[in-house]
Design an enzyme around this catalytic site. Sequence first.
Site, PDB file in Angstrom:
ATOM      1  N   LYS A 184       0.889  -1.166   0.000  1.00 29.69           N
ATOM      2  CA  LYS A 184       0.000   0.000   0.000  1.00 29.69           C
ATOM      3  C   LYS A 184       0.926   1.214   0.000  1.00 29.69           C
ATOM      4  O   LYS A 184       1.645   1.457   0.968  1.00 29.69           O
ATOM      5  CB  LYS A 184      -0.897  -0.044   1.245  1.00 29.69           C
ATOM      6  CG  LYS A 184      -1.910   1.079   1.321  1.00 29.69           C
ATOM      7  CD  LYS A 184      -1.326   2.202   2.109  1.00 29.69           C
ATOM      8  CE  LYS A 184      -2.231   3.401   2.191  1.00 29.69           C
ATOM      9  NZ  LYS A 184      -1.465   4.591   2.550  1.00 29.69           N
ATOM     10  N   GLY A 244       5.668   3.022  10.810  1.00 32.58           N
ATOM     11  CA  GLY A 244       5.045   4.338  10.840  1.00 32.58           C
ATOM     12  C   GLY A 244       4.654   4.721  12.243  1.00 32.58           C
ATOM     13  O   GLY A 244       5.294   4.312  13.222  1.00 32.58           O
ATOM     14  N   SER A 245       3.574   5.492  12.331  1.00 34.30           N
ATOM     15  CA  SER A 245       3.182   6.067  13.616  1.00 34.30           C
ATOM     16  C   SER A 245       2.511   5.038  14.519  1.00 34.30           C
ATOM     17  O   SER A 245       1.985   4.021  14.052  1.00 34.30           O
ATOM     18  CB  SER A 245       2.220   7.220  13.368  1.00 34.30           C
ATOM     19  OG  SER A 245       1.063   6.719  12.720  1.00 34.30           O
ATOM     20  N   GLY A 248      -1.248   4.713  13.534  1.00 30.93           N
ATOM     21  CA  GLY A 248      -1.462   3.940  12.308  1.00 30.93           C
ATOM     22  C   GLY A 248      -1.216   2.456  12.545  1.00 30.93           C
ATOM     23  O   GLY A 248      -2.009   1.602  12.134  1.00 30.93           O
ATOM     24  N   GLY A 249      -0.107   2.151  13.205  1.00 25.97           N
ATOM     25  CA  GLY A 249       0.253   0.744  13.445  1.00 25.97           C
ATOM     26  C   GLY A 249      -0.806   0.031  14.265  1.00 25.97           C
ATOM     27  O   GLY A 249      -1.223  -1.089  13.947  1.00 25.97           O
ATOM     28  N   GLU A 268       6.163  -1.659  13.386  1.00 25.46           N
ATOM     29  CA  GLU A 268       7.313  -0.930  13.949  1.00 25.46           C
ATOM     30  C   GLU A 268       6.871   0.512  14.058  1.00 25.46           C
ATOM     31  O   GLU A 268       6.561   1.138  13.049  1.00 25.46           O
ATOM     32  CB  GLU A 268       8.522  -1.038  13.023  1.00 25.46           C
ATOM     33  CG  GLU A 268       8.919  -2.451  12.666  1.00 25.46           C
ATOM     34  CD  GLU A 268       9.434  -3.226  13.847  1.00 25.46           C
ATOM     35  OE1 GLU A 268      10.109  -2.643  14.702  1.00 25.46           O
ATOM     36  OE2 GLU A 268       9.138  -4.428  13.932  1.00 25.46           O
ATOM     37  N   CYS A 305      13.559   7.061  13.175  1.00 24.63           N
ATOM     38  CA  CYS A 305      12.871   6.317  14.239  1.00 24.63           C
ATOM     39  C   CYS A 305      13.804   6.114  15.431  1.00 24.63           C
ATOM     40  O   CYS A 305      13.350   5.838  16.533  1.00 24.63           O
ATOM     41  CB  CYS A 305      12.369   4.993  13.711  1.00 24.63           C
ATOM     42  SG  CYS A 305      13.545   4.161  12.644  1.00 24.63           S
ATOM     43  N   GLU A 405       7.392   9.896  22.005  1.00 30.63           N
ATOM     44  CA  GLU A 405       8.183  10.365  20.861  1.00 30.63           C
ATOM     45  C   GLU A 405       7.728  11.747  20.403  1.00 30.63           C
ATOM     46  O   GLU A 405       6.539  12.040  20.367  1.00 30.63           O
ATOM     47  CB  GLU A 405       8.014   9.381  19.692  1.00 30.63           C
ATOM     48  CG  GLU A 405       8.769   9.786  18.434  1.00 30.63           C
ATOM     49  CD  GLU A 405       8.386   8.945  17.205  1.00 30.63           C
ATOM     50  OE1 GLU A 405       7.189   8.794  16.924  1.00 30.63           O
ATOM     51  OE2 GLU A 405       9.298   8.448  16.542  1.00 30.63           O
TER      52      GLU A 405
END
Length: 539
Positions: A184, A244-245, A248-249, A268, A305, A405
């Site tokens: 995606k 990603g964030s 989202g994860g 991750e 990251c 973060e």
Amino acid sequence: MDVTGFSIIAGSIATDRTSPFRSIDPATGRNGTVEFHAAGLAEVDLACRAAADDFDAFASHPPQRRADFLERCAAGIAQLGDALVAMVSSETGLAAPRVAGERDRTVNQFRFFAGLVREGSWVEAVIDRGDPARTPLPKPDLRRMLRPLGPVAVFGASNFPLAYSAGGGDTASALAAGCPVVVKGHPSHSGTGEMVAAAITRAARESSMPAGAFSYLHAGGTRELDIGRAVITHPSIKAGGFTGSLGGGMALARLAADRPDPIPVFAEMGSANPVFILPGAAENMGSDIAQRLHASVTNSAGQMCTCPGLIFVIRSAAADALINRLGELMGQTESMVMLSPRIRGGFIDRVATVESMPGVRVAAGGPHERPKTIGEQLTGGSYARPTLLVTDFAAFKAHHTLREECFGPSTLAIVCDSFEQLAEAAGLVDGSLTGTIWADPNIDQDAAVKIHRSLEQRAGRMIFNGVPTGVEVAPAMVHGGPYPATNQPHTSAVGSLALRRWCRPVCYQNCPPWMLAPELSDANPRGIWRWVDGSLGRS
Ligand code: NAP
């Protein structure tokens, strides 16, 4: 190489003309020239079904053939040359040398996994011979190895448009394991994604791999989340890889868990990457530490990251000097271009939140004002000021938000009053990709061991007298960690462990030789494989 703006589904260019969207150059705020068309739900279905249809054919290719394919992917991406670097820079604002380095890492990742596939021991074959004469019951012949899960959906992050995206570590490791991949695409680097996807598609064709082995779906404009949701919930998809964030994860992991047939998602996510500086190190290496932390925090505008987001010291003249020096360096650094207006908006918002907490002061950079309107975020370039924030242990302990973060060029220094506070802080930090300790071995050894023991429970990789940015692609690497760094703390997105995520163990009981894979044959002299120095060897 031409970018068409359309998805690539099982080797063919898609044609669904959804309302177009364009990339944004974050350095200027201007739109790119190519019109991209997000995949429609019919195209998602086509890509996922092609992956499932071709899974068996792809997985049953001999390892050497799959390794050849991976090497062709590497060569194809390398051959994209300066055109790829220019495309990435125009879509992300990342400087050309950084992009060239990431491209080389991406190419090497494919070669690394090709090497593992060729060598073969990653399947962890174990042969447990039977004993028909055993009493009171005969012992069955048991043989075990890892087998691929099936089609994998890959979601990449905006900050690594090559190494964690269309042709990144998730794609390379899933293909290595024998799993077809449906990517995606990330809407902030659609041109980059399509160039890499076209190189992988070409490599698949040249290696006579089945067409469904790889597909790339553009996403962007207004339909973006629908496409991601449709991919992860498609019945043909058997696992997901996400970088990603945190939001989202976890959203994708929940969707996958709520399917009628739940599937694993390896997410991750964000990481604060705490750094503990012990008194001897502050005293004897303070200036060097300040310089290295500054370079690490501002590397790629802090959009790593592994960016060191929390720095712990014990109050002293040396610690003050270190923080002052870091503040000077941050203050002298010009505003930096961020990946996209959305990422910049998130950074400004997050810094404003941290700044507003009681007990926090801005030592360099800010103060940051939240953008007033979306329009304000979208005009001009996406620039942000490197920022150093400072607080004390009491505020850090009282406000959980200070542990999270802050994605961008900023870091928070936490000044503790004693070693006891420093040790308590090490027990308070959230799960992280990395944990770093700076220590003078002649002075700080006992203290370093205590912090190490605590921090090790919260980090995937421990660093001694160094900075956390820079992830080596090597067998022993761990790029993972406890939540919220990932949702699957027992594995890694980088290194040989990455391959294992896309497999499940299968045991074969009393199977005749003609039904077994070569890895499980009696030609394997003693039948037991064991991990040695990051790879498996016979014992
Ligand atoms: P992001 O906004 O979470 O996007 C990543 C991908 O997930 C995009 O394709 C996005 O699609 C999709 N997505 C996000 N939320 C979704 C949802 N609710 N439903 C369906 N799809 C969804 O991440 P990013 O901002 O690009 O990347 C920056 C973040 O990644 C930072 O927090 C950074 O620390 C982290 N990161 C972690 C690692 C690691 O290895 N741990 C490596 C690199 C980056 P749309 O954009 O189309 O919504």
